[in-house]
Design a protein around this motif. Structure first.
Motif, mmCIF file in Angstrom:
data_model
loop_
_atom_site.group_PDB
_atom_site.id
_atom_site.type_symbol
_atom_site.label_atom_id
_atom_site.label_comp_id
_atom_site.label_asym_id
_atom_site.label_seq_id
_atom_site.Cartn_x
_atom_site.Cartn_y
_atom_site.Cartn_z
ATOM 1 N N LYS A 68 9.533 6.033 -6.555
ATOM 2 C CA LYS A 68 9.570 6.238 -8.004
ATOM 3 C C LYS A 68 8.902 7.578 -8.282
ATOM 4 O O LYS A 68 7.754 7.814 -7.895
ATOM 5 C CB LYS A 68 8.827 5.129 -8.751
ATOM 6 C CG LYS A 68 9.400 3.756 -8.521
ATOM 7 C CD LYS A 68 10.741 3.603 -9.175
ATOM 8 C CE LYS A 68 11.238 2.181 -8.984
ATOM 9 N NZ LYS A 68 12.630 2.025 -9.209
ATOM 10 N N LEU A 69 9.605 8.442 -8.962
ATOM 11 C CA LEU A 69 9.114 9.777 -9.259
ATOM 12 C C LEU A 69 8.036 9.713 -10.332
ATOM 13 O O LEU A 69 8.247 9.132 -11.389
ATOM 14 C CB LEU A 69 10.288 10.639 -9.726
ATOM 15 C CG LEU A 69 10.114 12.128 -9.755
ATOM 16 C CD1 LEU A 69 9.734 12.679 -8.392
ATOM 17 C CD2 LEU A 69 11.386 12.777 -10.247
ATOM 18 N N GLU A 70 6.873 10.276 -10.048
ATOM 19 C CA GLU A 70 5.781 10.336 -11.017
ATOM 20 C C GLU A 70 5.932 11.580 -11.891
ATOM 21 O O GLU A 70 5.870 11.501 -13.101
ATOM 22 C CB GLU A 70 4.433 10.344 -10.285
ATOM 23 C CG GLU A 70 3.230 10.599 -11.155
ATOM 24 C CD GLU A 70 2.943 9.504 -12.165
ATOM 25 O OE1 GLU A 70 2.210 9.795 -13.123
ATOM 26 O OE2 GLU A 70 3.437 8.373 -12.027
ATOM 27 N N HIS A 79 6.520 21.388 -7.829
ATOM 28 C CA HIS A 79 5.547 20.405 -7.352
ATOM 29 C C HIS A 79 6.086 19.024 -7.685
ATOM 30 O O HIS A 79 6.439 18.744 -8.833
ATOM 31 C CB HIS A 79 4.178 20.606 -8.023
ATOM 32 C CG HIS A 79 3.161 19.621 -7.567
ATOM 33 N ND1 HIS A 79 2.434 19.795 -6.418
ATOM 34 C CD2 HIS A 79 2.761 18.435 -8.084
ATOM 35 C CE1 HIS A 79 1.617 18.756 -6.257
ATOM 36 N NE2 HIS A 79 1.808 17.919 -7.263
ATOM 37 N N ILE A 80 6.156 18.178 -6.660
ATOM 38 C CA ILE A 80 6.669 16.817 -6.815
ATOM 39 C C ILE A 80 5.536 15.830 -6.576
ATOM 40 O O ILE A 80 4.796 15.957 -5.603
ATOM 41 C CB ILE A 80 7.789 16.519 -5.789
ATOM 42 C CG1 ILE A 80 8.957 17.484 -5.934
ATOM 43 C CG2 ILE A 80 8.241 15.065 -5.863
ATOM 44 C CD1 ILE A 80 9.843 17.240 -7.108
ATOM 45 N N SER A 81 5.406 14.843 -7.440
ATOM 46 C CA SER A 81 4.530 13.692 -7.229
ATOM 47 C C SER A 81 5.423 12.464 -7.257
ATOM 48 O O SER A 81 6.124 12.220 -8.241
ATOM 49 C CB SER A 81 3.479 13.585 -8.338
ATOM 50 O OG SER A 81 2.627 14.707 -8.322
ATOM 51 N N ILE A 82 5.399 11.706 -6.152
ATOM 52 C CA ILE A 82 6.292 10.566 -6.022
ATOM 53 C C ILE A 82 5.559 9.448 -5.282
ATOM 54 O O ILE A 82 4.800 9.697 -4.355
ATOM 55 C CB ILE A 82 7.595 10.966 -5.273
ATOM 56 C CG1 ILE A 82 8.627 9.852 -5.287
ATOM 57 C CG2 ILE A 82 7.309 11.469 -3.878
ATOM 58 C CD1 ILE A 82 10.011 10.284 -4.817
ATOM 59 N N GLU A 106 0.828 -1.207 0.000
ATOM 60 C CA GLU A 106 0.000 0.000 0.000
ATOM 61 C C GLU A 106 0.859 1.253 0.000
ATOM 62 O O GLU A 106 0.565 2.212 -0.712
ATOM 63 C CB GLU A 106 -0.943 -0.002 1.209
ATOM 64 C CG GLU A 106 -2.050 -1.023 1.094
ATOM 65 C CD GLU A 106 -2.867 -1.175 2.368
ATOM 66 O OE1 GLU A 106 -2.524 -0.558 3.413
ATOM 67 O OE2 GLU A 106 -3.863 -1.926 2.326
ATOM 68 N N LEU A 107 1.928 1.239 0.786
ATOM 69 C CA LEU A 107 2.841 2.378 0.820
ATOM 70 C C LEU A 107 3.477 2.593 -0.551
ATOM 71 O O LEU A 107 3.530 3.719 -1.045
ATOM 72 C CB LEU A 107 3.936 2.166 1.862
ATOM 73 C CG LEU A 107 5.054 3.219 1.847
ATOM 74 C CD1 LEU A 107 4.543 4.560 2.342
ATOM 75 C CD2 LEU A 107 6.229 2.753 2.682
ATOM 76 N N GLU A 108 3.948 1.526 -1.170
ATOM 77 C CA GLU A 108 4.604 1.647 -2.472
ATOM 78 C C GLU A 108 3.661 2.202 -3.531
ATOM 79 O O GLU A 108 4.090 2.904 -4.442
ATOM 80 C CB GLU A 108 5.168 0.296 -2.898
ATOM 81 C CG GLU A 108 6.362 -0.130 -2.069
ATOM 82 C CD GLU A 108 6.865 -1.523 -2.390
ATOM 83 O OE1 GLU A 108 6.227 -2.244 -3.195
ATOM 84 O OE2 GLU A 108 7.903 -1.906 -1.810
ATOM 85 N N ALA A 109 2.369 1.914 -3.422
ATOM 86 C CA ALA A 109 1.393 2.369 -4.411
ATOM 87 C C ALA A 109 0.859 3.772 -4.109
ATOM 88 O O ALA A 109 0.253 4.407 -4.974
ATOM 89 C CB ALA A 109 0.224 1.393 -4.483
ATOM 90 N N LYS A 110 1.099 4.260 -2.905
ATOM 91 C CA LYS A 110 0.565 5.564 -2.498
ATOM 92 C C LYS A 110 1.334 6.690 -3.182
ATOM 93 O O LYS A 110 2.559 6.681 -3.236
ATOM 94 C CB LYS A 110 0.662 5.708 -0.977
ATOM 95 C CG LYS A 110 0.087 6.998 -0.454
ATOM 96 C CD LYS A 110 0.138 7.026 1.080
ATOM 97 C CE LYS A 110 -0.424 8.327 1.598
ATOM 98 N NZ LYS A 110 -0.403 8.369 3.078
#
Length: 100
Positions: free
Chosen positions: A47-49, A39-42, A23-27
């Motif tokens: 893994k950087l989104e 703005h960072i989405s990771i 769950e953590l890895e998919a969050k």
């Protein structure tokens, strides 16, 4: 407590920990840094989104400042994930550190 019951309890805890890890890895964690310029989405898997940079933060004459802002933002995002990992670990270990 008999040994079989103890083994079942340990296996159940291991399954719960593995589920929490998945769950953590998919969050997806999101963070604004440098006053919203970056703005960072990771993902929790680190893994950087995406990275979004406000166009006003891009100064061709000051490349080093932008690089520093990106580095700070990524480190803040990684710290956010590490804090979440610590919370999950504390839930299962009562605060003892474990590799996760």
């Amino acid at each position: 407590m008999d040994m079989n019951a103890l083994m079942r309890q340990a296996q159940a805890m291991q399954r719960q920990m593995m589920k929490a890890q998945r769950e953590l890895e998919a969050k997806l964690f999101e963070l604004d840094s440098s006053g919203g310029a970056i703005h960072i989405s990771i993902y929790g898997s680190k893994k950087l989104e995406s990275i979004t940079i406000d166009k006003d933060a891009i100064d061709p004459e000051d490349k080093e400042m932008l690089e520093t802002m990106i580095k700070v933002a990524i480190n803040e995002a990684l710290d956010m994930i590490d804090k979440e990992v610590e919370k999950i670990q504390a839930k299962f270990t009562g605060g003892m550190k474990m590799p996760f």
